[in-house]
Design an enzyme around this catalytic site. Structure first.
Site, PDB file in Angstrom:
ATOM      1  CE1 TYR A 263     124.316  54.172  93.050  1.00  0.00           C
ATOM      2  CE2 TYR A 263     122.706  53.937  94.798  1.00  0.00           C
ATOM      3  CZ  TYR A 263     123.844  53.499  94.157  1.00  0.00           C
ATOM      4  OH  TYR A 263     124.527  52.399  94.625  1.00  0.00           O
TER       5      TYR A 263
ATOM      6  CB  SER B  71     128.255  53.531  94.028  1.00  0.00           C
ATOM      7  OG  SER B  71     127.895  53.152  92.717  1.00  0.00           O
TER       8      SER B  71
HETATM    9  P1  NAP Z   1     119.810  46.265  99.483  1.00  0.00           P
HETATM   10  O1  NAP Z   1     119.906  44.842  99.093  1.00  0.00           O
HETATM   11  O2  NAP Z   1     118.601  47.044  99.075  1.00  0.00           O
HETATM   12  O3  NAP Z   1     120.009  46.375 101.062  1.00  0.00           O
HETATM   13  C1  NAP Z   1     120.020  47.613 101.679  1.00  0.00           C
HETATM   14  C2  NAP Z   1     119.450  47.445 103.068  1.00  0.00           C
HETATM   15  O4  NAP Z   1     119.458  48.714 103.719  1.00  0.00           O
HETATM   16  C3  NAP Z   1     117.993  46.981 103.014  1.00  0.00           C
HETATM   17  O5  NAP Z   1     117.704  46.024 104.000  1.00  0.00           O
HETATM   18  C4  NAP Z   1     117.255  48.276 103.245  1.00  0.00           C
HETATM   19  O6  NAP Z   1     115.937  48.143 103.729  1.00  0.00           O
HETATM   20  C5  NAP Z   1     118.162  48.938 104.261  1.00  0.00           C
HETATM   21  N1  NAP Z   1     117.819  50.345 104.419  1.00  0.00           N
HETATM   22  C6  NAP Z   1     117.245  51.156 103.508  1.00  0.00           C
HETATM   23  N2  NAP Z   1     116.989  52.353 104.033  1.00  0.00           N
HETATM   24  C7  NAP Z   1     117.411  52.295 105.331  1.00  0.00           C
HETATM   25  C8  NAP Z   1     117.379  53.208 106.411  1.00  0.00           C
HETATM   26  N3  NAP Z   1     116.862  54.435 106.259  1.00  0.00           N
HETATM   27  N4  NAP Z   1     117.873  52.810 107.605  1.00  0.00           N
HETATM   28  C9  NAP Z   1     118.384  51.576 107.765  1.00  0.00           C
HETATM   29  N5  NAP Z   1     118.438  50.644 106.776  1.00  0.00           N
HETATM   30  C10 NAP Z   1     117.948  51.018 105.577  1.00  0.00           C
HETATM   31  O7  NAP Z   1     121.043  47.083  98.900  1.00  0.00           O
HETATM   32  P2  NAP Z   1     122.542  46.632  98.586  1.00  0.00           P
HETATM   33  O8  NAP Z   1     122.662  46.289  97.154  1.00  0.00           O
HETATM   34  O9  NAP Z   1     123.009  45.664  99.606  1.00  0.00           O
HETATM   35  O10 NAP Z   1     123.297  48.045  98.772  1.00  0.00           O
HETATM   36  C11 NAP Z   1     123.907  48.368  99.997  1.00  0.00           C
HETATM   37  C12 NAP Z   1     124.751  49.606  99.763  1.00  0.00           C
HETATM   38  O11 NAP Z   1     125.672  49.356  98.694  1.00  0.00           O
HETATM   39  C13 NAP Z   1     123.943  50.827  99.336  1.00  0.00           C
HETATM   40  O12 NAP Z   1     124.534  51.991  99.872  1.00  0.00           O
HETATM   41  C14 NAP Z   1     124.120  50.843  97.819  1.00  0.00           C
HETATM   42  O13 NAP Z   1     123.966  52.143  97.266  1.00  0.00           O
HETATM   43  C15 NAP Z   1     125.525  50.360  97.699  1.00  0.00           C
HETATM   44  N6  NAP Z   1     125.877  49.800  96.405  1.00  0.00           N
HETATM   45  C16 NAP Z   1     125.205  48.713  95.917  1.00  0.00           C
HETATM   46  C17 NAP Z   1     125.616  48.188  94.685  1.00  0.00           C
HETATM   47  C18 NAP Z   1     124.944  46.986  94.071  1.00  0.00           C
HETATM   48  O14 NAP Z   1     125.247  46.686  92.904  1.00  0.00           O
HETATM   49  N7  NAP Z   1     124.056  46.313  94.763  1.00  0.00           N
HETATM   50  C19 NAP Z   1     126.677  48.764  94.001  1.00  0.00           C
HETATM   51  C20 NAP Z   1     127.301  49.885  94.526  1.00  0.00           C
HETATM   52  C21 NAP Z   1     126.907  50.385  95.740  1.00  0.00           C
HETATM   53  P3  NAP Z   1     114.746  48.270 102.637  1.00  0.00           P
HETATM   54  O15 NAP Z   1     114.499  46.886 102.200  1.00  0.00           O
HETATM   55  O16 NAP Z   1     113.605  48.897 103.359  1.00  0.00           O
HETATM   56  O17 NAP Z   1     115.241  49.143 101.514  1.00  0.00           O
HETATM   57  C1  GCO Z   2     122.207  50.465  88.340  1.00  0.00           C
HETATM   58  C2  GCO Z   2     122.827  49.719  89.473  1.00  0.00           C
HETATM   59  C3  GCO Z   2     124.031  50.493  89.959  1.00  0.00           C
HETATM   60  C4  GCO Z   2     124.651  49.782  91.098  1.00  0.00           C
HETATM   61  C5  GCO Z   2     125.903  50.419  91.556  1.00  0.00           C
HETATM   62  C6  GCO Z   2     126.971  50.411  90.537  1.00  0.00           C
HETATM   63  O1  GCO Z   2     120.984  50.500  88.226  1.00  0.00           O
HETATM   64  O2  GCO Z   2     122.996  50.988  87.555  1.00  0.00           O
HETATM   65  O3  GCO Z   2     121.917  49.514  90.522  1.00  0.00           O
HETATM   66  O4  GCO Z   2     123.665  51.795  90.296  1.00  0.00           O
HETATM   67  O5  GCO Z   2     123.792  49.718  92.196  1.00  0.00           O
HETATM   68  O6  GCO Z   2     125.686  51.670  92.083  1.00  0.00           O
HETATM   69  O7  GCO Z   2     128.169  50.714  91.226  1.00  0.00           O
END
Ligand code: NAP
Ligand code: GCO
Length: 266
Positions: A159, A146
């Site tokens: 986080y 992230s």
């Molecule tokens: P998301 O929309 O919440 O999707 C994550 C998926 O992973 C959901 O289906 C979730 O199921 C599943 N999951 C959660 N716990 C799990 C487990 N123990 N085993 C298997 N699957 C599991 O999240 P996203 O935004 O796509 O984020 C995906 C990754 O990118 C994460 O690592 C997040 O930290 C990272 N990230 C996201 C952002 C952003 O802005 N969105 C930015 C930086 C990094 P549930 O519905 O049960 O939770």
């Molecule tokens: C927040 C956001 C971020 C993003 C991401 C940024 O609440 O600030 O969810 O944490 O998920 O990690 O890179």
């Protein structure tokens, strides 16, 4: 070797948390690049639907539902994948969660849950695939970090710590597994339009992100595909221990974007 060094033809990729959001987009991207994709999610129905959608677009995918924090289940799944496919070329450790609470209410259960999914599970799955990748003399482990792997903000302490840990895990595994032909890298998404951020859209944070991002917008999940496909492919054969931050420039920008003309001689 293919003339297209970005091709994933013939490769088997396991993508965690791929039932929706970034993980689903990465699974679609890997499939589009030619990989057979094993679509993991905690929810069997979500994994199945995502795999069906990839096949409907002409890709090769199958669901593989398990809890990534269940190390025994993860090890069993990896063993079954290798028995069935004789290979697992790419591990995309993507599953993750986020809890937004101030420190005083961000308790140890919150901490352990976030660190368990966002960091410990990545180590468990990486350990599970390592013996096979070592035997093959090649492999790709890609971790979803992230901007919070290289920066921070208030209110998401577990986080930030876990995502900083993802960078350390990436670098440590890269050092240890490099001699075996296994690269270990991370992607660092910025602010992406997924379920994880549903609660902050419509709040002040939505505009704050835009104001702090040189590209002045939130990103779509598919904008992460390029970095992940690159790292998974032969094109990144000499890249390891790195993080590719995909954040529209946010972490390189100290000013509000709207102030970009401040201090610039007219
Ligand atoms: P998301 O929309 O919440 O999707 C994550 C998926 O992973 C959901 O289906 C979730 O199921 C599943 N999951 C959660 N716990 C799990 C487990 N123990 N085993 C298997 N699957 C599991 O999240 P996203 O935004 O796509 O984020 C995906 C990754 O990118 C994460 O690592 C997040 O930290 C990272 N990230 C996201 C952002 C952003 O802005 N969105 C930015 C930086 C990094 P549930 O519905 O049960 O939770
Ligand atoms: C927040 C956001 C971020 C993003 C991401 C940024 O609440 O600030 O969810 O944490 O998920 O990690 O890179």
């Amino acid at each position: 070797m293919s003339l297209n060094r970005f091709s994933l033809d013939g490769r088997v990729a396991l993508v965690t948390g791929a039932g929706r959001g970034i993980g689903r987009s990465l699974a679609e991207g890997f499939a589009g690049a030619g990989a057979k994709v094993l679509v993991n999610d905690l929810h069997p129905e979500m994994a199945a639907e995502a795999a069906d959608a990839i096949r409907a677009q002409g890709g090769t995918a199958e669901p593989l539902a398990f809890d990534v924090t269940d190390t025994a289940a993860a090890e069993d799944v990896v063993a079954r994948v290798i028995a069935e496919h004789d290979r697992i070329d790419i591990l995309m450790n993507n599953a993750g969660i986020l809890i937004r609470k101030p420190v005083e209410s961000h308790d140890m259960d919150d901490w352990n849950r976030v660190v368990g999914i966002n960091l410990s599970a990545l180590y468990g799955l990486s350990r599970a695939v390592t013996p096979h990748m070592k035997q093959k003399g090649r492999g790709r482990i890609i971790n979803t970090g992230s901007t919070m792997s290289v920066s921070s903000r208030p209110g998401v302490i577990s986080y930030v710590a876990a995502k900083h840990g993802v960078l350390g895990l990436t670098r440590g595994l890269a050092a240890e597994l490099g001699p075996h032909g296994i690269t270990v890298n991370a992607i660092g998404p910025g602010y992406i339009l997924t379920e994880m951020n549903k609660k902050v859209l419509g709040t002040d944070l939505e505009q704050i992100v835009i104001d702090r991002t040189p590209l002045a917008r939130w990103a779509a999940p598919e904008e992460l595909q390029g970095a992940a496909i690159f790292l998974a492919s032969d094109a990144a054969s000499f890249v390891t221990g790195q993080i590719i931050v995909v954040d529209g420039g946010m972490t390189t920008n100290v000013f509000l974007t709207e102030s970009v003309d401040l201090g610039v001689a007219s």
